[in-house]
Write an enzyme that holds these catalytic residues in place. Structure first.
Site, PDB file in Angstrom:
ATOM      1  N   GLU A   6     -35.292  77.225  49.490  1.00 55.64           N
ATOM      2  CA  GLU A   6     -34.932  76.544  47.880  1.00 55.64           C
ATOM      3  C   GLU A   6     -36.213  77.977  47.540  1.00 55.64           C
ATOM      4  OE1 GLU A   6     -35.317  72.650  46.418  1.00 55.64           O
ATOM      5  OE2 GLU A   6     -37.557  72.557  47.491  1.00 55.64           O
ATOM      6  N   HIS A  25     -41.733  69.031  52.079  1.00 53.37           N
ATOM      7  CA  HIS A  25     -43.218  69.452  50.976  1.00 53.37           C
ATOM      8  C   HIS A  25     -42.930  68.409  49.651  1.00 53.37           C
ATOM      9  CE1 HIS A  25     -38.039  69.982  50.391  1.00 53.37           C
ATOM     10  NE2 HIS A  25     -38.728  70.021  49.010  1.00 53.37           N
ATOM     11  N   HIS A  80     -34.997  68.128  52.784  1.00 52.94           N
ATOM     12  CA  HIS A  80     -33.633  68.943  53.002  1.00 52.94           C
ATOM     13  C   HIS A  80     -33.017  69.253  53.984  1.00 52.94           C
ATOM     14  CE1 HIS A  80     -35.017  68.828  48.815  1.00 52.94           C
ATOM     15  NE2 HIS A  80     -35.627  70.094  48.691  1.00 52.94           N
ATOM     16  N   ARG A 138     -36.664  61.706  51.243  1.00 52.88           N
ATOM     17  CA  ARG A 138     -37.268  60.510  50.083  1.00 52.88           C
ATOM     18  C   ARG A 138     -38.158  60.215  51.796  1.00 52.88           C
ATOM     19  NH1 ARG A 138     -35.713  57.352  46.528  1.00 52.88           N
ATOM     20  NH2 ARG A 138     -35.380  58.816  45.840  1.00 52.88           N
ATOM     21  N   GLN A 140     -41.409  64.757  50.495  1.00 56.63           N
ATOM     22  CA  GLN A 140     -39.270  64.975  50.816  1.00 56.63           C
ATOM     23  C   GLN A 140     -38.616  66.138  51.811  1.00 56.63           C
ATOM     24  OE1 GLN A 140     -36.714  66.769  46.825  1.00 56.63           O
ATOM     25  NE2 GLN A 140     -38.372  64.577  46.648  1.00 56.63           N
TER      26      GLN A 140
END
Length: 321
Positions: A117, A175, A100, A195, A98
């Protein structure tokens, strides 16, 4: 009076989860599997509940709305909601591959912040790996083709992992957390995930889980990651604890403490403190009051609360703005 808020988590039963958060971290929930516990969250998809003091039973978001945003700290963006989300993740199976979006794309298309993150590996089976970017730079055409013909894993950078490893996942980085990993994740307060590969798995409705190819093509960096998967620095010149700086960026600062005695910290006006206990038992003292926090528990320290002391033997992660 400002005081430390013990938090109860929100839980997620994603199909790849296991039972370790319930079995080893004493998480009280009936959902199965227990894939994630959202330990510090004001996100509408899952909110932390305060379990002590005057605001017991209220969400952290309700507390902030009542007392004012100054408890987040002066470093917090003035025009945004609570900026951080902190999770435990138990990956019994591999998560989907996936990506972000960044703030600009997410605000335009999802109505929320983007998602940068970091992961701290709390534990991993001997064969556990993570996907962290690509092995080499590829084109958008190749990326799209490999998604559609199920050959994407051939160009994914798969990294063996062990306890203590640190990964900084900037928005746009492809990642995936692999099977056998137990992760503490500190991220922007966002749930926007695109995804691109999911091992042919089906959801609860019996259908293949949706891929988000068009959005992923728009936001993915098609090159190897620029940051090494390791802590920034390890400092051991303290009598009662070892300190490792895990991440420092404009969004959050994260440190790991291995405590074997006393540690005095000071929550100033600029930022709240989040304490996430990974192991052991620690007494938290503020003023004339104290309580114990243990493995798996999370505490929110309001900005400008001042000095507090942690005493005991254990590991914890400190997150600030």
């Amino acid at each position: 009076m400002l005081y430390p808020l013990k938090l109860n988590a929100a839980f997620k039963d994603y199909l790849w989860g296991g039972t370790r958060l319930r079995d080893e971290f004493n998480k009280q929930t009936d959902i199965d599997p227990v894939a994630e516990s959202w330990e510090l969250s004001c996100h509408h998809d899952g909110q932390s509940i305060i379990s002590n003091g005057e605001f017991s039973g209220k969400t952290l978001a309700q507390y902030i709305e009542t007392v004012g945003k100054q408890v987040i700290g002066t470093k917090a963006p003035k025009d945004k909601d609570f900026p951080i989300l902190i999770k435990f993740i138990d990956a019994k199976q591999s998560l989907s591959v996936q990506v972000h979006p960044d703030d600009k794309y997410a605000l335009l298309h999802e109505g929320e912040s983007g998602k940068t993150e970091m992961w701290y590996v709390m534990d991993a089976t001997p064969d556990a790996t993570l996907i962290y970017g690509f092995t080499h730079e590829i084109s958008h055409q190749e990326f799209e083709r490999r998604i559609k013909d199920n050959t994407l894993l051939e160009v994914c950078n798969q990294v063996p992992i062990k306890k203590g490893d640190v990964f900084f996942i900037e928005a746009g980085t492809l990642h995936a957390i692999g099977a056998g990993a137990l992760i503490a994740e500190i991220q922007q307060s966002s749930n926007s995930t695109y995804r691109v590969y999911d091992y042919g798995r089906v959801g609860k409705d019996g259908k293949l889980r949706e891929l988000h190819i068009e959005k992923a093509l728009a936001v993915t960096k098609l090159e190897p990651p620029t940051r090494k998967p390791e802590p920034i620095a390890k400092l051991t010149a303290f009598a009662d604890y070892d300190l490792t700086i895990l991440a420092q960026c404009e969004l959050f600062n994260v440190s790991h403490f291995d405590l074997h005695g006393n540690c005095s910290l000071n929550a100033k006006k600029d930022s709240f403190h989040s304490i996430l206990v990974l192991d052991g038992q620690i007494a938290l003292t503020y003023g004339s009051d104290s309580f114990t926090i243990t493995k798996g528990e999370s505490v929110f320290i309001p900005a400008d609360m001042g000095e507090y002391i942690l005493n005991g033997t254990g590991e914890f992660i400190l997150t600030t703005l």
